[in-house]
Design an enzyme around this catalytic site. Structure first.
Site, PDB file in Angstrom:
ATOM      1  N   HIS A   8       0.839  -1.196   0.000  1.00  0.00           N
ATOM      2  CA  HIS A   8       0.000   0.000   0.000  1.00  0.00           C
ATOM      3  C   HIS A   8       0.874   1.246   0.000  1.00  0.00           C
ATOM      4  O   HIS A   8       1.879   1.323   0.711  1.00  0.00           O
ATOM      5  CB  HIS A   8      -0.896  -0.021   1.242  1.00  0.00           C
ATOM      6  CG  HIS A   8      -2.042   0.932   1.175  1.00  0.00           C
ATOM      7  ND1 HIS A   8      -1.883   2.293   1.340  1.00  0.00           N
ATOM      8  CD2 HIS A   8      -3.378   0.731   0.975  1.00  0.00           C
ATOM      9  CE1 HIS A   8      -3.055   2.887   1.239  1.00  0.00           C
ATOM     10  NE2 HIS A   8      -3.977   1.963   1.012  1.00  0.00           N
ATOM     11  N   GLU A 148     -13.989  -4.521  -0.606  1.00  0.00           N
ATOM     12  CA  GLU A 148     -13.344  -4.854   0.656  1.00  0.00           C
ATOM     13  C   GLU A 148     -14.345  -4.719   1.799  1.00  0.00           C
ATOM     14  O   GLU A 148     -14.757  -3.609   2.150  1.00  0.00           O
ATOM     15  CB  GLU A 148     -12.156  -3.919   0.903  1.00  0.00           C
ATOM     16  CG  GLU A 148     -11.436  -4.183   2.215  1.00  0.00           C
ATOM     17  CD  GLU A 148     -10.281  -3.238   2.442  1.00  0.00           C
ATOM     18  OE1 GLU A 148      -9.491  -3.494   3.365  1.00  0.00           O
ATOM     19  OE2 GLU A 148     -10.161  -2.237   1.703  1.00  0.00           O
ATOM     20  N   GLU A 154     -16.063   0.577  10.587  1.00  0.00           N
ATOM     21  CA  GLU A 154     -15.663   1.278   9.370  1.00  0.00           C
ATOM     22  C   GLU A 154     -16.704   1.228   8.253  1.00  0.00           C
ATOM     23  O   GLU A 154     -16.550   1.915   7.246  1.00  0.00           O
ATOM     24  CB  GLU A 154     -14.316   0.734   8.878  1.00  0.00           C
ATOM     25  CG  GLU A 154     -13.186   1.042   9.858  1.00  0.00           C
ATOM     26  CD  GLU A 154     -11.832   0.536   9.388  1.00  0.00           C
ATOM     27  OE1 GLU A 154     -11.621   0.402   8.172  1.00  0.00           O
ATOM     28  OE2 GLU A 154     -10.983   0.259  10.255  1.00  0.00           O
ATOM     29  N   ASP A 181      -9.444  -8.976   3.671  1.00  0.00           N
ATOM     30  CA  ASP A 181      -8.399  -8.271   4.410  1.00  0.00           C
ATOM     31  C   ASP A 181      -8.280  -8.930   5.784  1.00  0.00           C
ATOM     32  O   ASP A 181      -9.249  -8.981   6.538  1.00  0.00           O
ATOM     33  CB  ASP A 181      -8.781  -6.797   4.543  1.00  0.00           C
ATOM     34  CG  ASP A 181      -7.744  -5.958   5.265  1.00  0.00           C
ATOM     35  OD1 ASP A 181      -7.296  -6.366   6.351  1.00  0.00           O
ATOM     36  OD2 ASP A 181      -7.398  -4.872   4.765  1.00  0.00           O
ATOM     37  N   ARG A 215      -2.248  -3.566  12.798  1.00  0.00           N
ATOM     38  CA  ARG A 215      -1.880  -2.851  11.577  1.00  0.00           C
ATOM     39  C   ARG A 215      -0.401  -2.494  11.522  1.00  0.00           C
ATOM     40  O   ARG A 215       0.004  -1.648  10.729  1.00  0.00           O
ATOM     41  CB  ARG A 215      -2.748  -1.603  11.361  1.00  0.00           C
ATOM     42  CG  ARG A 215      -4.203  -1.962  11.122  1.00  0.00           C
ATOM     43  CD  ARG A 215      -4.973  -0.838  10.496  1.00  0.00           C
ATOM     44  NE  ARG A 215      -5.721  -1.294   9.333  1.00  0.00           N
ATOM     45  CZ  ARG A 215      -6.935  -0.887   9.000  1.00  0.00           C
ATOM     46  NH1 ARG A 215      -7.557   0.011   9.734  1.00  0.00           N
ATOM     47  NH2 ARG A 215      -7.529  -1.342   7.918  1.00  0.00           N
ATOM     48  N   GLU A 244      -0.584  -4.176   3.805  1.00  0.00           N
ATOM     49  CA  GLU A 244      -1.168  -2.909   4.240  1.00  0.00           C
ATOM     50  C   GLU A 244      -0.809  -2.679   5.696  1.00  0.00           C
ATOM     51  O   GLU A 244      -1.055  -3.533   6.557  1.00  0.00           O
ATOM     52  CB  GLU A 244      -2.688  -2.956   4.067  1.00  0.00           C
ATOM     53  CG  GLU A 244      -3.383  -1.648   4.353  1.00  0.00           C
ATOM     54  CD  GLU A 244      -4.887  -1.762   4.146  1.00  0.00           C
ATOM     55  OE1 GLU A 244      -5.447  -0.911   3.440  1.00  0.00           O
ATOM     56  OE2 GLU A 244      -5.492  -2.697   4.704  1.00  0.00           O
TER      57      GLU A 244
END
Length: 290
Positions: A8, A148, A154, A181, A215, A244
């Site tokens: 990403h 996604e 989110e 993801d 993350r 990512e």
């Protein structure tokens, strides 16, 4: 077919000026990746011609991802907001096409952010109609859409693989696929294996993000990597796998806030990217993926 390994763009830069684009694309190639995933959240600010030239110079492929804002949310009941959302999606599609890419992924179907209630029937229909419309435009350029699904904080439209497959069935376009993801799967799925199998069995497994539970660096959180890589190998997935990761070290004007990137999870993005690629390749090899 070999896996296409991507990273990403926000690992490298929060913007896309000529200097930022050159830095991100050169760094991606230097780290050994095949592809960079650009993020034209506001696609009007992307120079596709420049991007295409830099990609050719460094021998890289490209994909693009985005999430919509409150005033461009195609799952809204307000027709003016939906119209603005369609315009933004169409512009992002053009940026990807003119950059030389063939997959537009991400949260194309709603605003990226926490909603105060579930999606309404009209809002969901608006979203599906917008994606069908976009898919037809994409097909004319040989572009695939990969939706996604994200965690409940989110989006309120699709949060699991099965919900994504149901949404895709309602859209009923051959070039609309599921984008899995691991970060979101870790929150919402009961089984990584079953999620991958379901998407593959439906013929809709079209794009993959590998992201850690926090993350940050791969292998330092709670994602069941052996299970996930084993499932991809089992179903014979041979598409794009994009790393990512987000840190307050690299800030995008809106996306960093939308994703609640408040902590500095890394500072050395070059080491982060190289080690992520190595981790992914080793994990796939251990699962038996050539």
């Amino acid at each position: 077919m070999p896996i296409t390994h991507g990273v990403h763009a926000l690992v490298w830069t929060g913007g896309w000026s000529p200097d930022e684009a050159r830095h991100a694309i050169a760094s991606t190639a230097e780290a050994g990746y095949d592809l960079i995933e650009i993020a034209p959240i506001d696609p009007t600010g992307f120079d596709a011609g420049m991007t295409a030239r830099l990609l050719e110079e460094h021998g890289l492929q490209v994909s693009a991802s985005l999430g919509l804002s409150e005033d461009t949310d195609v799952s809204s009941e307000d027709p003016d907001i939906v119209a603005r959302g369609r315009e933004r999606l169409a512009t992002a599609l053009s940026v990807l096409r003119d950059s030389g890419g063939s997959v537009l992924c991400g949260v194309l179907y709603s605003r990226l952010g926490k909603y105060s209630g579930p999606a309404t029937e009209r809002g969901r229909a608006n979203s599906q109609e917008a994606i069908a419309w976009l898919a037809d435009r994409a097909a004319a350029s040989g572009i695939t859409l990969a939706l996604e699904f994200c965690n409940r904080y989110e989006t309120n439209v699709i949060n699991t693989t099965q919900e994504t497959l149901d949404f895709i069935a309602a859209v009923d376009r051959p070039n609309v696929m599921a984008h899995l993801d691991t970060y979101h799967m870790n929150i919402e799925e009961h089984s990584f294996t079953e999620a991958v199998r379901a998407a593959a069995a439906a013929g809709r497994l079209g794009y993959v993000h590998v992201g850690e539970s926090h993350r940050g660096a791969l292998g330092t959180g709670t994602i069941p990597w052996a299970e996930f890589f084993g499932a991809l190998t089992e179903v014979g997935y041979d598409g794009i796998v994009t790393f990512e990761s987000f840190s307050s070290e690299v800030v995008h004007r809106t996306l960093s806030n939308d994703l609640a990137i408040w902590r500095n999870l890394w500072t050395d993005n070059r080491t982060l990217a190289r080690e992520a690629l190595d981790f992914t390749k080793r994990g796939l090899a251990a699962a038996g993926r050539p």
